[in-house]
Write a protein that holds these residues in place. Structure first.
Motif, short mmCIF file in Angstrom:
data_model
loop_
_atom_site.label_atom_id
_atom_site.label_comp_id
_atom_site.label_asym_id
_atom_site.label_seq_id
_atom_site.Cartn_x
_atom_site.Cartn_y
_atom_site.Cartn_z
N ALA A 235 3.45 43.92 14.92
CA ALA A 235 2.66 44.80 15.78
C ALA A 235 2.37 46.14 15.12
O ALA A 235 1.42 46.83 15.48
CB ALA A 235 3.42 45.04 17.08
N THR B 254 1.13 49.92 16.62
CA THR B 254 0.72 49.75 18.02
C THR B 254 1.96 49.67 18.93
O THR B 254 1.88 49.91 20.13
CB THR B 254 -0.10 48.47 18.21
N PRO C 64 -2.58 39.21 19.34
CA PRO C 64 -3.56 40.23 19.74
C PRO C 64 -3.74 40.31 21.25
O PRO C 64 -3.94 41.39 21.80
CB PRO C 64 -4.84 39.77 19.04
N SER D 178 -3.85 52.88 16.24
CA SER D 178 -4.03 52.05 15.05
C SER D 178 -2.69 51.46 14.65
O SER D 178 -1.65 51.84 15.18
CB SER D 178 -4.57 52.90 13.92
N ASP E 60 -2.06 43.87 7.34
CA ASP E 60 -2.89 43.50 8.48
C ASP E 60 -3.32 44.78 9.19
O ASP E 60 -2.48 45.63 9.52
CB ASP E 60 -2.11 42.62 9.46
N TRP F 274 -4.66 46.83 12.38
CA TRP F 274 -4.66 46.74 13.84
C TRP F 274 -5.44 47.90 14.42
O TRP F 274 -5.37 49.02 13.92
CB TRP F 274 -3.23 46.90 14.38
N SER G 126 -8.46 44.73 21.52
CA SER G 126 -7.52 44.71 20.39
C SER G 126 -8.20 44.01 19.23
O SER G 126 -8.93 43.04 19.42
CB SER G 126 -6.22 43.99 20.78
N VAL H 39 -7.49 42.72 15.15
CA VAL H 39 -6.61 42.52 14.00
C VAL H 39 -7.46 41.96 12.87
O VAL H 39 -8.24 41.03 13.09
CB VAL H 39 -5.47 41.52 14.29
N GLY I 21 -5.32 50.23 9.37
CA GLY I 21 -5.76 50.02 10.74
C GLY I 21 -6.95 50.88 11.13
O GLY I 21 -7.98 50.36 11.58
#
Lengths: 401, 722
Positions: free
Chosen positions: B404, B407, B554, B636, B647, B649, B664, B666, B673
């Motif tokens: 995550a 976030t 997500p 972010s 990754d 976000w 959301s 991803v 992010g």
């Protein structure tokens, strides 16, 4: 071959025969002819209905069979059957040659796993024609004993000779026709005066032989992994016969469809050519082996009883002719023919309604197949011959006396 | 008419039998007389000639000489039959038994059980044929159909046509398909060994007519007009719509009330097609026909028409969905080749926070559902199962599990406030690195130069890791390994309130659930390596910034942020309403509140304002959202990986003061992010708000599915830029 000849059967020489033309020669046995004619017409109507929806079968061929049959019938009718009386050896040779002929290289034809057909212009089944010669052979063989066969050695010899056509046909193999031969032989043995004790012993041995076949087959199975003596379809047929509902093989399907056809016919039937089971192909082999189902479906119980009635009349009149015959040979011929018809009727109708195991035996006068049609006409001719030459035979009786 | 003829025929037969038997009896009665006459006549014809048979028989008889005529002494009227009377009786009995038993059997079959057999014959004759019913449409919230039906002329062949070279060559010529392809398609048994093989779909009518007219030349070939799924927008919303196919064995075996699945039916295999399969599927038409033994239909007796399945209306807005799908595709595979763009996969999820309605659900790489109708083509399957293709069939929104990252900080800060390890005035000093546990292994803030002095609000806005490391240390120090004032799962309990380890309950199959690491989980996970199974301080610091063993989908994050925005966890749903074939609304979805997390409202509004700060106080992010006129709040995140790219976000909701939508985003291995996922979140959220305020100018067009082409992805950056 050493077969005792009986001097009670003496053939009049040609001069004598011409001089003493049988009284009834130009006449016909009216009730017999009437029943036979009706049966033929009835059979043709049913056969026409059975073939009408099946392009694989040509009804014209059946009519050709009838035409040929008429010629043969007239021949046998006018021919003095007594000429056959002393031809036992020749008849046996003819039998063997005829039955084995499909094995010949050029004319022999193999179909459906059996070497049963020859092709001479058209395809014919010599095994069917051999029924005529088997009848004559068996009758002539037994006629020599004048109605009493109680010598064990002679009896054994006779039985051995009677088995020859059966063994020949089993090389094709054609068990159905073979059983017909056996039944003809059995009837002739019984009617020819074989000692009851011997007959029962023979029956016992026959049963033992069947058991032995199954037992040996099991041994072969356990050693080689497959049955050799009895084919799988023959086993299936027996299994279907023993438990009709449990079996889903092709044979079980055939029997189920045959019974549906017969049963759904009801009392009055669905009407000629209106049988759904036969015309839509649910009924296998409808015009040939299962033709009775077509009749039963389209003409109902009433139609089936009409056929049975005609058979009863035919058999009754034939037996009457046999009883009235002055000549043992003639009597045996008629009895043998009656035996053949009885067996074929029992087996054919019986298998259709589940009383008998399935075998490919045609129904006399109804089944599609010109060979057997010709054979039946020959049989009618022979019976007519016995009837018509009856009066002339008195001589024999008196000769014997 | 016919009955009359038959009856007449049978009557004639009966008359003949009676006459014949009568005459026979009459003759029998006269026989003795005739016999006597004969006997008299015989006398003068005695005489035995010298026939050729004579010598032969005489010789033989001399040889054996022991056979005698037994009845010679009984006078001339005696017939051979007389001495064999008992045997004639036996023959008569046999005949009687044969005919008797046949008659009895026939009577039982034809009279007693006639009706049973008659119904068996009808079962043979009549056959009930089910005609396929078209499936219902799938429409978006505006009623725009995004899945329709169209008829397709399909040429089918029996499997054994493959043995007939002539037929295959003719098919090849008529259909214009290379013979080798025809062979390959007939050999393809993926739809079942016995099933007919599809040689070609969407065949031109004139070719179909040619085949039908020359049926003799095409034994085993048949033409069917099938209703197949039609996707006017191509790959749009592919993952949420799902695809149809022939039923699996399990689907055939399942018995559902009022539903009949035939092996030739198309059933939903995934997505909405699968979830609402029973609604979308219609009722088969029934046709009672007469058939022959080969199953050829001869005549139709009666017929009921099939009923089209119900239409399913979704909450999805195809315009927002289009923007989401298109944006993802352009970012990740600008030329349709995976690995050449940014990231290797992505997910966008938009939900109405007020009622849980899903506005858009997009996952990339995607596919074209139309290609998957019937059976999945081998070439596509091979491309899609390649490692470089990154599983196009996966719906990353509901089953993509990602760390995550930052976030998580919204929720962990609520935990900090809740347990008093931080308040609105707390201050921390970020030097860019942190070694609070004095282990010597320094943990770094994403900003290596350090954020300096900050409070919790600034900690969230700047996503400062050191602030949260300090909070984690406080939890650790007061936890079981320290003073024991708080439980080892104090933070996790708050995270669990937002259901970050639960499925959201969206009406799609295959949803994954996130993972909130706990000491218990770790002990179990590492049970075979007791040294690794210990719950350490590092686990606190990893978890609090959403790294380490943390996993979420997500959709979970979006739903949880919706709960921050509104205070309620809504159940996300795609179904808006169901309309039957007549167009009447038969089912309307009622929004469902899953839970209302028990959190101090002050803390909630504190977090909200911090999230607002994330948008407004970072210059580039602020610009991204202003571009679309959005008053948004969001966060972010950049999930770090040791062996591959980070990754990206971004999760946001808008409007800030009256939340309507949450989004959301991803981007798998996409990078930072704010930089990568932020603009997409802004764009999609903007599109959603445009729809909401009825200013949308988007008109969806057909989208291509992912081609399956891929090159190896070069990771762009391993540096976090939260």
């Amino acid at each position: 071959m050493s077969v005792p000849q009986i001097d009670s059967i003496r053939m009049p020489d040609r001069v004598a025969m011409n001089a003493t033309k049988p009284r009834r020669f130009t006449r016909v046995p009216v009730p017999f002819a009437l029943v036979a004619l009706t049966l033929i017409v009835y059979g043709l109507v049913v056969c026409w209905s059975a073939t009408s929806n099946d392009p694989d079968f040509d009804f014209k061929r059946q009519l050709i069979g009838v035409a040929l049959g008429l010629v043969c019938m007239v021949f046998f009718y006018r021919f003095d059957y007594r000429h056959f009386a002393n031809m036992t050896t020749i008849l046996l040779v003819i039998n063997v040659v005829l039955i084995l002929s499909p094995h010949l290289p050029i004319i022999g034809v193999e179909a459906k796993g059996a070497q049963s057909w020859i092709k001479i212009g058209m395809q014919v089944q010599p095994g069917e024609f051999a029924k005529v010669t088997v009848v004559l052979f068996a009758a002539s063989l037994l006629a020599r004993y004048g109605g009493t066969l109680d010598d064990a050695r002679e009896y054994a010899k006779v039985v051995g000779l009677l088995l020859v056509p059966f063994l020949c046909i089993m090389t094709q193999p054609d068990l159905g026709t073979g059983l017909v031969y056996l039944f003809i032989s059995a009837v002739v043995l019984v009617m020819g005066g074989a000692k009851p004790k011997y007959l029962f012993i023979t029956l016992g041995l026959f049963v033992l032989a069947i058991v032995a076949v199954f037992a040996i087959d099991e041994v072969i199975m356990s050693n080689t992994g497959e049955y050799k003596l009895l084919k799988q379809y023959q086993r299936n047929r027996l299994l279907v016969f023993l438990s009709p509902d449990a079996n889903t093989s092709a044979e079980g399907y055939n029997l189920a469809q045959a019974k549906i056809a017969i049963g759904s016919g009801g009392l009055f039937g669905k009407g000629l050519t209106q049988g759904t089971q036969s015309s839509l192909g649910f009924l296998p082999e409808a015009p040939t082996d299962f033709v009775f189902c077509v009749l039963a479906e389209e003409l109902g119980f009433v139609g089936a009883m009409a056929l049975i009635g005609l058979y009863v009349a035919l058999v009754a009149i034939s037996v009457g002719i046999a009883r009235a015959s002055d000549d043992l040979f003639g009597m045996l011929i008629v009895c043998a023919i009656v035996g053949m018809w009885l067996f074929q009727i029992l087996e054919n109708i019986g298998m259709c309604c589940g009383l008998m195991p399935i075998t490919g035996i045609p129904l006399p006068f109804v089944s599609y197949g010109s060979s057997f049609m010709v054979v039946n006409f020959c049989m009618l001719g022979l019976i007519g011959s016995v009837w018509s030459h009856d009066s002339a035979l008195g001589r024999k009786g008196s000769y014997g006396a | 008419m016919f009955e009359a003829i038959v009856t007449g025929l049978i009557a004639a037969v009966a008359v003949v039998i009676i006459v014949a038997v009568g005459i026979a009896l009459w003759n029998n009665r006269r026989t003795p007389k005739a016999g006597q006459v004969k006997a008299v006549k015989q006398l003068d014809t005695v005489g035995v000639g010298t026939s050729p048979f004579e010598r032969h028989s005489a010789a033989l008889s001399n040889k054996s000489g022991e056979v005698h005529v037994t009845h010679s002494g009984h006078g001339s009227v005696r017939k051979p039959a007389d001495s064999l009377r008992s045997r004639f009786v036996a023959l008569g009995v046999l005949a009687g038994a044969i005919f008797g038993s046949l008659t009895v059997k026939l009577y039982s079959l034809q009279v007693l059980s006639a009706s049973d057999y008659a119904s068996d014959a009808e079962d043979n004759l009549y056959s009930n044929v089910r005609t396929p019913a078209p499936r219902g449409y799938i429409c978006d919230s505006q009623g725009v159909p995004i899945v329709k039906n169209r008829t397709s002329q399909t040429v089918l062949a029996d499997p054994d046509v493959v043995d007939d070279r002539d037929v295959m060559r003719r098919l090849s010529v008529v259909l214009g398909i290379p013979a080798s392809i025809v062979r390959q398609r007939i050999q393809d048994s993926s739809a079942g060994a016995q099933s007919k093989r599809v040689v070609a779909s969407d065949v031109r009518l004139r070719d179909v007519a040619f085949i039908a007219e020359h049926a003799d030349a095409f034994p085993g070939v048949s033409v069917e007009s099938r209703a197949v799924r039609d996707y006017p927008y191509g790959a749009l919303a592919a993952h949420l719509l799902g695809y149809t196919g022939l039923p699996s064995k399990e689907q055939l075996d399942v018995e559902v009330e009022g539903r009949e699945i035939l092996s030739t039916d198309y059933v939903g295999k995934s997505g909405v097609e699968s979830t609402y399969d029973n609604l979308l599927a219609g009722d088969h038409g029934h046709r009672r026909v007469t058939v022959d033994v080969l199953g050829n239909v001869l005549d139709v007796v009666s017929e009921t028409q099939p009923v089209k399945g119900s239409d399913v209306y979704l909450t999805v807005d195809s315009r927002v969905q289009y923007v989401a799908d298109k944006t993802l595709a352009e970012l990740i595979a600008p030329e349709g080749v995976l690995g050449e763009g940014t990231g290797v996969g992505g997910a966008v999820f938009v939900m109405d926070v007020t009622d849980g309605s899903v506005i858009a659900l997009s996952s990339y790489p995607t596919f074209e559902p139309e290609q998957f109708t019937g059976s999945i083509p081998t070439d596509v399957w091979n491309l899609y199962t390649d490692e470089l293709a990154h599983a196009p069939l996966n719906n990353r929104v509901i089953n993509g599990l990602f760390a995550a990252a930052s976030t998580y900080k919204s929720f962990t800060s609520i935990a900090a406030l809740d347990y008093g390890f931080a308040d609105f005035e707390s201050e921390w000093n970020c030097k860019g690195y942190w070694d609070g546990f004095k282990t010597g292994s320094v943990q770094r803030c994403w900003d290596h130069s350090g954020h300096g002095k900050l409070d919790l609000h600034e900690g969230i806005v700047n996503s400062c890791d050191v602030v949260f490391y300090e909070i984690a240390k406080a939890f650790f120090d007061h936890g079981p390994d320290g003073t024991g004032e708080v439980s080892a799962t104090a933070i996790q309990d708050v995270l669990a309130k937002y259901r970050l380890d639960q499925t959201t309950g969206i009406d799609l199959a295959g949803e994954s659930r996130g993972r909130i690491p706990t000491p218990e989980w770790k002990a179990d996970h590492w049970r075979d390596y007791p040294a690794e199974a210990v719950w350490r301080g590092g686990d606190y610091t990893n978890m609090i910034i959403g790294q380490g063993d943390v996993l979420v989908t997500p959709i979970e994050i979006a739903v949880a942020y919706g709960a921050i925005a509104t205070g309620r966890i809504m159940k996300p749903h795609l179904l808006k309403e169901v309309r039957n074939a007549a167009g009447d609304v038969v089912v309307t979805y009622e929004p469902e509140v899953v839970a209302e997390p028990d959190v101090n409202p002050d803390y909630l509004s504190f977090v909200r304002s911090a999230l607002r700060g994330v948008i407004t106080d970072n210059a580039s992010t602020a610009k991204n959202f202003e571009k679309y006129g959005l008053e948004a709040a969001g966060k972010s995140g950049t999930a770090e990986h040791v062996d591959k790219g980070d990754d990206a976000w971004f999760v946001a909701y808008a409007p800030y003061n009256d939340p309507k939508y949450v989004v959301s985003v991803v981007i798998e291995q996409g990078g930072g992010g704010s930089a990568i996922a932020g603009p997409i979140a802004a764009k999609v959220l903007g599109a959603a708000m445009d729809v909401y305020t009825e200013k949308s100018e988007v008109s969806p067009r057909r989208l291509a599915g992912y081609s399956g082409k891929a090159v190896e992805y070069k990771t762009q950056s391993a540096e976090r830029t939260d």
